[in-house]
Enzyme design. Structure first.
Site, mmCIF file in Angstrom:
data_model
loop_
_atom_site.group_PDB
_atom_site.id
_atom_site.type_symbol
_atom_site.label_atom_id
_atom_site.label_comp_id
_atom_site.label_asym_id
_atom_site.label_seq_id
_atom_site.Cartn_x
_atom_site.Cartn_y
_atom_site.Cartn_z
ATOM 1 N N ARG A 72 -15.869 -11.611 -15.398
ATOM 2 C CA ARG A 72 -15.018 -10.650 -14.447
ATOM 3 C C ARG A 72 -15.989 -9.635 -14.162
ATOM 4 N NH1 ARG A 72 -10.504 -10.522 -11.695
ATOM 5 N NH2 ARG A 72 -9.373 -11.320 -13.517
ATOM 6 N N GLN A 90 -3.018 -23.929 -4.217
ATOM 7 C CA GLN A 90 -4.378 -24.527 -5.102
ATOM 8 C C GLN A 90 -4.701 -23.724 -6.130
ATOM 9 O OE1 GLN A 90 -6.233 -26.991 -3.591
ATOM 10 N NE2 GLN A 90 -5.429 -27.035 -1.533
ATOM 11 N N ARG A 98 -16.782 -21.190 -9.378
ATOM 12 C CA ARG A 98 -17.282 -19.879 -10.191
ATOM 13 C C ARG A 98 -16.795 -20.426 -11.708
ATOM 14 N NH1 ARG A 98 -12.606 -15.073 -9.961
ATOM 15 N NH2 ARG A 98 -10.792 -16.477 -10.401
ATOM 16 N N HIS A 162 -17.349 -12.134 -3.885
ATOM 17 C CA HIS A 162 -16.117 -11.385 -4.417
ATOM 18 C C HIS A 162 -16.899 -10.223 -5.269
ATOM 19 C CE1 HIS A 162 -12.679 -9.943 -6.486
ATOM 20 N NE2 HIS A 162 -12.039 -10.977 -5.959
ATOM 21 N N ASP A 207 -5.264 -4.127 -1.663
ATOM 22 C CA ASP A 207 -5.666 -5.498 -1.603
ATOM 23 C C ASP A 207 -5.436 -5.987 -0.168
ATOM 24 O OD1 ASP A 207 -4.988 -8.273 -3.581
ATOM 25 O OD2 ASP A 207 -6.561 -8.118 -2.030
ATOM 26 N N GLU A 266 -15.780 -7.570 -0.364
ATOM 27 C CA GLU A 266 -16.033 -8.933 -0.515
ATOM 28 C C GLU A 266 -16.305 -9.704 0.938
ATOM 29 O OE1 GLU A 266 -12.655 -10.774 -2.383
ATOM 30 O OE2 GLU A 266 -12.155 -8.714 -3.221
#
Ligand code: TA6
Length: 294
Positions: A72, A90, A98, A162, A207, A266
Site C-alpha cells: 500500500r 476481473q 503487482r 498508481h 476518485d 496515476e
C-alpha cells in the site's frame, strides 16, 4: 551484503536486501540521486527521497508485506487491467502484475542515474503480453512500463502507474494541470464531467479518471514547501484519488489517520484509453516525478 543477483553485478550504489515479510528489495543510495527502494514483489517502488529532501512517495505504515497482497503506497503497477477492468469483472483488483515477483534483468549506472530493469514472468492463463519495467533514480524518478504483444492475435489491456505522493495535508494541496480536461467521476454518474476549476482541491473522497490528457500534473504543497510534478508520455488518462476518512478506515492496510498525508496521481491508459496491440507490437508508458521548492 550480496553484490550479485542472478548473475547481475550490482554497482556500489545498489544493494540487495530483505525487507519486511522477507520480501527481497533493491536499495539505491547515491550521493547525487538520493535513495530509493524497489521490491521484486510487484517491481514495486516503495520509496524515493532526493538528497537532503523528504520522501516523495507515501507508504502506509499499515501496508501488508506478503506475497499474496499488494503493498500500500509507492508506485503499484496496475496491469493488465485497472480496478475490476472495463466490465468490472476481473480479479484481482488492478490486475496480477503487482502481486507477482518480477525478475531483475539489468542494473546500470551512468551520469543520468541508476536504472533497474525488471521483467514480469508470464504464467499460464495470463494474456500473451510481455511486460518490462525500468526504474531510473536520478535528478527525477523515472518509471517506464513497456508492453509487447507476444501472441498471434490483437490484445487489449489497461495499465496504471498508481503513484502515491506524500503531502503535508491533502486538504491544503492543489493539483494543477487538469483544468478543462474531462473526467469520469468514479463516485458519480457514467458521463464525463469537465474540470471547470483551475486546480483540484480536496474536501472529500475523490476518485477521478481524467480522459484524453497528456498534461503534466503539479501537486502544489505549500505546507511542505514543495511542488511535485508528474510528467508522462504514452498515457491518455490521469487518475486522481484520495480515499478520505471512511474509505481509509475500511482498508486494513491503510491507517485511519493516514489519508491526509497522501494523494494519488496515476499515469494510466484505462477504460476508453485502454491500449490494443497487434501481434508483435510494443507500447511504452512513462512517468517522471520531480520535486521543486515552492
Ligand atoms: O486509483 C484509485 C482506485 O481505483 C480507487 O478506486 C481505490 O480502489 C484505489 O484505486 C486502491 O485500490 P486497491 O485495489 O489498491 O485497494
Amino acid at each position: 551484503m550480496r553484490r550479485v543477483l542472478r548473475g547481475i553485478d550490482l554497482p556500489a550504489s545498489v544493494r540487495l536486501e530483505t525487507g519486511p515479510g522477507d520480501l527481497l528489495r533493491l536499495g539505491v543510495d547515491h550521493e547525487r540521486f538520493g535513495s530509493a527502494e524497489v521490491y521484486l514483489h510487484g517491481a514495486h517502488v516503495t520509496g524515493w527521497t532526493p538528497p537532503g529532501g523528504a520522501p516523495v512517495l507515501w507508504l502506509s505504515a499499515q501496508s501488508h508485506f506478503r506475497s499474496d497482497a499488494a503493498i500500500r503506497g509507492g508506485i503499484p503497477i496496475c496491469f493488465p487491467w485497472f480496478g475490476g477492468g472495463p466490465a468490472d469483472d476481473q480479479k484481482p483488483s488492478h490486475g496480477y502484475a503487482r502481486l507477482r515477483d518480477w525478475r531483475l534483468v539489468a542494473v546500470s549506472e551512468d551520469a543520468d542515474g541508476v536504472t533497474l530493469a525488471f521483467a514480469l514472468p508470464v504464467d499460464d492463463g495470463d494474456l500473451p503480453l510481455e511486460a518490462t519495467y525500468r526504474v531510473t533514480v536520478g535528478e527525477a524518478l523515472g518509471v517506464a512500463l513497456e508492453v509487447r504483444n507476444a501472441g498471434e492475435e490483437a490484445v487489449a489491456f489497461e495499465e496504471a502507474l498508481h503513484t502515491y505522493l506524500a503531502v503535508s495535508d491533502v486538504r491544503q494541496v492543489a493539483v494543477e494541470g487538469l483544468d478543462g480536461a474531462r473526467y469520469l467521476d468514479r463516485l458519480g454518474g457514467p458521463e464525463p464531467v469537465v474540470q471547470e476549476e483551475d486546480v483540484i482541491r480536496f474536501a472529500a473522497e475523490t476518485d477521478r479518471i481524467y480522459v484524453e490528457t497528456d498534461a503534466a500534473v503539479v501537486v502544489s504543497d505549500p505546507g511542505a514547501g514543495r511542488r511535485i510534478t508528474v510528467a508522462k508520455s504514452g498515457s491518455s488518462n490521469t487518475v486522481v484519488w484520495n480515499p478520505w476518512a471512511d474509505k481509509a478506515h475500511a482498508m486494513a492496510d491503510f491507517g485511519d489517520d493516514e489519508w491526509p498525508g497522501m494523494v494519488c496521481v496515476e499515469t494510466a491508459n484505462v477504460r476508453t484509453g485502454a491500449i490494443t496491440l497487434a501481434p508483435g507490437e510494443t507500447h511504452v508508458m512513462t512517468a517522471r516525478i520531480e520535486v521543486a521548492a515552492g
